[in-house]
Write a protein that holds these residues in place. Structure first.
Motif, PDB file in Angstrom:
ATOM      1  N   GLY B 122       0.776  -1.220   0.000  1.00 18.09           N
ATOM      2  CA  GLY B 122       0.000   0.000   0.000  1.00 18.09           C
ATOM      3  C   GLY B 122       0.817   1.283   0.000  1.00 18.09           C
ATOM      4  N   VAL B 123       2.132   1.183   0.224  1.00 16.21           N
ATOM      5  CA  VAL B 123       2.967   2.387   0.294  1.00 16.21           C
ATOM      6  C   VAL B 123       3.491   2.730  -1.098  1.00 16.21           C
ATOM      7  N   ALA B 136      11.048   1.641   4.185  1.00 14.51           N
ATOM      8  CA  ALA B 136       9.636   1.558   4.582  1.00 14.51           C
ATOM      9  C   ALA B 136       9.414   0.261   5.340  1.00 14.51           C
ATOM     10  N   GLN B 137       8.848   0.379   6.529  1.00 15.21           N
ATOM     11  CA  GLN B 137       8.433  -0.801   7.280  1.00 15.21           C
ATOM     12  C   GLN B 137       6.926  -0.911   7.085  1.00 15.21           C
ATOM     13  N   THR B 138       6.510  -1.922   6.356  1.00 19.35           N
ATOM     14  CA  THR B 138       5.104  -1.965   5.957  1.00 19.35           C
ATOM     15  C   THR B 138       4.674  -3.409   5.761  1.00 19.35           C
ATOM     16  N   GLN B 139       3.594  -3.584   4.994  1.00 16.08           N
ATOM     17  CA  GLN B 139       3.127  -4.931   4.678  1.00 16.08           C
ATOM     18  C   GLN B 139       3.161  -5.140   3.177  1.00 16.08           C
ATOM     19  N   HIS B 142       0.039  -8.884   2.607  1.00 17.82           N
ATOM     20  CA  HIS B 142      -0.505  -9.181   3.941  1.00 17.82           C
ATOM     21  C   HIS B 142       0.540  -9.580   4.975  1.00 17.82           C
TER      22      HIS B 142
END
Lengths: 98, 186, 415
Positions: B122-123, B136-139, B142
């Protein structure tokens, strides 16, 4: 998707976050009685309005505090817990050193 | 069913638009705690890296800051070390992170990598929002991921760190997403 | 329209059912012996049992919207008693027995359909928990057994036994599992109660609760103040904010719970099927729609909006279980607000106010308990505060005593 602003990582999908309960003042577990510990563990304020809550940004394991309206789901402010908590809390158990 | 990890390229990528490489055997270690930045300074490494930035220290590897108190040291060209960081040897208030054990390291290169990642994450990872040096620490698909944008062998790449136990799943999701960009004739 | 049909409809021959409708609105009186806050299933059931079995008819049910329009209308109508603890199983078994007789009791069809409920285990730990639940159930007279993959395939031939790399290992087959028309349950109780003199006041919202030296004296509504002998609160999702008006704190957190239905198709799925690991349950209504329900929203909210992420995860799990569902169209999606306790058991019985009785903490498990709640709450009110044995384990003060009734494993996402 709903967006939440993480103080460390910026705006992210709400699915990246984990809810961690309302921000409460913990009574001293060594000295408080059972009902006050029960109140701390089981009870939330349950007013419909703006609540102060713990949230975690899951991918970075970063905990922060959010002010959110629990009726409209508007997130008003998020900030580092350092604004509220400045001291480290150590738990002492009877008979244990720490 | 063959593991998707087995199909990853180890050399740079032919005519493919996107290449995913396996760096699970490359060296990486981390340190966390209030004394983490002091520890970096004592080893002559910069500790003033802002959170979610990665800094190239040429032959000393890459230093990635995940918060003000957590740093990872990445050596893409060195073999994984059998010597794990020793907590007793670390300064007070700094704890070792066993990144080699905890996180698989994959590297994605190729011009459309940001467009491809938009399918999974999503980023916005385009150059405007996510320039070189950004983390970026994200998903992704999922699952939690750390994405670092840095240079490797004179090419801008994304390093992807996912939980070791999810490496196979993550590689499968990436290869599936890449297939749209790697079809010949486009 | 054929003229003959119009004539028939307007003529005297048209078979109007006597008392098909509820009595029209009346003025709110100054005093009632019993005020029940909440005109959902639990509230009108309490009024019904008070009127029919205890002869207490000076009762007002105050409903802020309309009869059965809250969680009574929003739940997915699963009736079962295959819980884990002896306290829970005894309570819900009693409810199932009342449900079985309810159409006869009302002389009104609630479309009770005992089709059995199948819960799937995908891990060894769940199989062991199922074995325990089956034994506890049998002890309390329920029909519950552990069945293997072959038996599952025979019961539900269209089920994918190897979904999402989580193969089905075994199933908990609960023959007493059933469904019913949820609106009809509320209507049946409301009709029976009002026929016996109970007043149902819709569009009547309680805005404050008056008490004096440890006793409730009356309630303030948008239509004026009502004095009363005692109060029963049965308002599901808004239990904690309402109790606060009476100065009572309840250990509840409100989470939205979402569900959805597809367009109707021919009958193909007889039992209610739920998966413990996929957090999803699927059933076909008597109208042919496929009802899909699952876990609660990930954080508390007092708002029954539907959200896309939950829709996505629910559909993914449902399609894992029944792959052909991917071909079907959704008809509608909705949410209800569930008042969750930490032990997934209700809060019933006495409160810190002497004559204020609680029927709260119904989270995601309230519909199946409607008859037994009505019966036990009526006993509690009629006896002036003698708590029936069946609901003693669910007292509010169990939290202060750290004696919770843990039904989490038998409740979460397997309704």
């Amino acid at each position: 998707m709903k967006i939440m602003h993480c103080p460390l990582n910026g705006p992210r999908n709400i699915s990246e976050f984990t809810y961690g309960g309302q921000v409460h003042t913990m009574p001293d577990p060594k000295t408080c009685d059972d009902p006050s510990w029960a109140r701390y563990v089981f009870y939330e304020d349950n007013d419909i309005g703006i609540v102060r809550e713990w949230w975690q940004h899951t991918p970075s394991s970063y905990w922060f505090i959010a002010e959110r309206h629990n009726g409209s789901d508007d997130i008003l402010r998020t900030y580092d817990p350092g604004e509220l908590f400045t001291d480290r809390v150590d738990f002492q158990t009877p008979g244990g050193e720490s | 069913m063959a593991s998707p990890l087995q199909s990853l390229a180890f050399e740079g990528g032919g005519n493919e638009a996107l290449v995913l490489r396996d760096f699970r055997l490359a060296r990486r270690a981390g340190v966390r705690g209030p004394g983490a930045s002091d520890l970096l300074t004592s080893h002559g490494l910069p500790a003033d890296i802002a959170p979610n930035r990665i800094s190239d220290q040429s032959d000393r590897g890459l230093v990635m800051a995940l918060s003000q108190r957590e740093f990872w040291l990445l050596h893409p060209d060195a073999a994984a070390s059998s010597q794990q960081p020793d907590s007793a040897a670390l300064a007070a208030g700094a704890w070792p992170l066993y990144c080699q054990h905890s996180h698989a390291w994959l590297m994605l290169s190729g011009e459309p990598k940001a467009a491809m990642m938009a399918k999974l994450c999503g980023v916005d990872l385009g150059d405007g929002a996510f320039p070189l040096g950004q983390v970026a620490q994200t998903q992704m698909a999922h699952v939690s991921v750390v994405i670092a944008h840095h240079d490797y062998q004179n090419e801008a790449v994304f390093s992807l760190f996912v939980d070791q136990s999810l490496a196979e799943y993550a590689a499968g999701a990436l290869i599936d997403a890449m297939s749209e960009f790697n079809q010949s004739g486009i | 329209m054929p003229v003959a049909l119009l004539k028939y409809g307007l003529g005297d021959d048209f078979p109007f059912e006597d008392h098909a409708d509820l009595p029209g609105p009346t003025a709110l009186r100054d005093h009632y012996d019993v005020v029940i806050i909440g005109g959902g299933g639990h509230g009108v059931a309490t009024a019904y049992y008070l009127a029919k079995y205890h002869g207490i008819t000076n009762v007002a049910v105050l409903e802020k919207a309309y009869l059965g329009g809250g969680n009574t209308a929003r739940n997915t109508a699963v009736i079962r008693s295959n819980y884990l603890t002896p306290e829970g199983v005894a309570f819900y078994s009693a409810s199932v027995k009342l449900y079985e007789q309810l159409s006869n009791e009302f002389d009104f069809n609630i479309m009770y359909s005992q089709r059995g409920q199948l819960t799937l285990a995908h891990t060894d730990a769940t199989v062991r928990a199922f074995r325990q639940r089956a034994e506890v159930n049998k002890h309390f007279g329920g029909r519950t057994e552990l069945i293997d993959r072959q038996a599952i395939a025979e019961l539900v031939p269209c089920l994918n036994l190897d979904p999402a790399e989580l193969p089905v290992l075994a199933g908990l087959w609960h023959r007493d599992g059933a469904t019913a028309r949820h609106d009809a349950v509320a209507w049946g109780y409301a009709r029976g109660a009002t026929q016996r003199g109970v007043e149902l006041h819709q569009l009547t919202e309680v805005t404050d609760i008056a008490s004096d030296s440890g006793r409730v004296t009356g309630v303030v509504t948008n239509r004026g103040t009502v004095h009363c002998g005692c109060v029963v609160q049965a308002v599901a999702g808004h239990s904690a904010p309402l109790a606060k008006k009476a100065g009572i704190d309840l250990p509840l957190v409100a989470y939205p719970l979402q569900a959805m239905v597809t367009l109707p198709v021919k009958p193909f799925l007889n039992p209610l099927v739920s998966s413990s690991a996929l957090h999803c349950y699927v059933q076909q209504t008597s109208r042919g729609e496929i009802v899909i329900g699952g876990g609660s929203d990930p954080y508390p909210l007092y708002q029954s909006r539907a959200s896309l992420p939950l829709k996505e995860s629910l559909i993914a799990s449902a399609v894992d279980m029944f792959p052909f569902l991917s071909e079907m169209r959704l008809l509608r999606q909705w949410a209800g607000i569930t008042d969750m306790t930490t032990d997934y058991s209700p809060i019933m019985g006495l409160s810190p106010l002497e004559n204020y009785y609680l029927d709260a903490g119904w989270g995601t498990w309230g519909f199946k308990a409607t008859p037994i709640c009505g019966q036990t709450m009526a006993q509690l009110v009629a006896s002036g505060g003698q708590v029936p044995e069946l609901i003693q384990p669910f007292a509010l003060d169990r939290f202060d005593r750290f004696q919770q009734v843990n039904e989490m494993g038998a409740t979460a996402a397997s309704h």
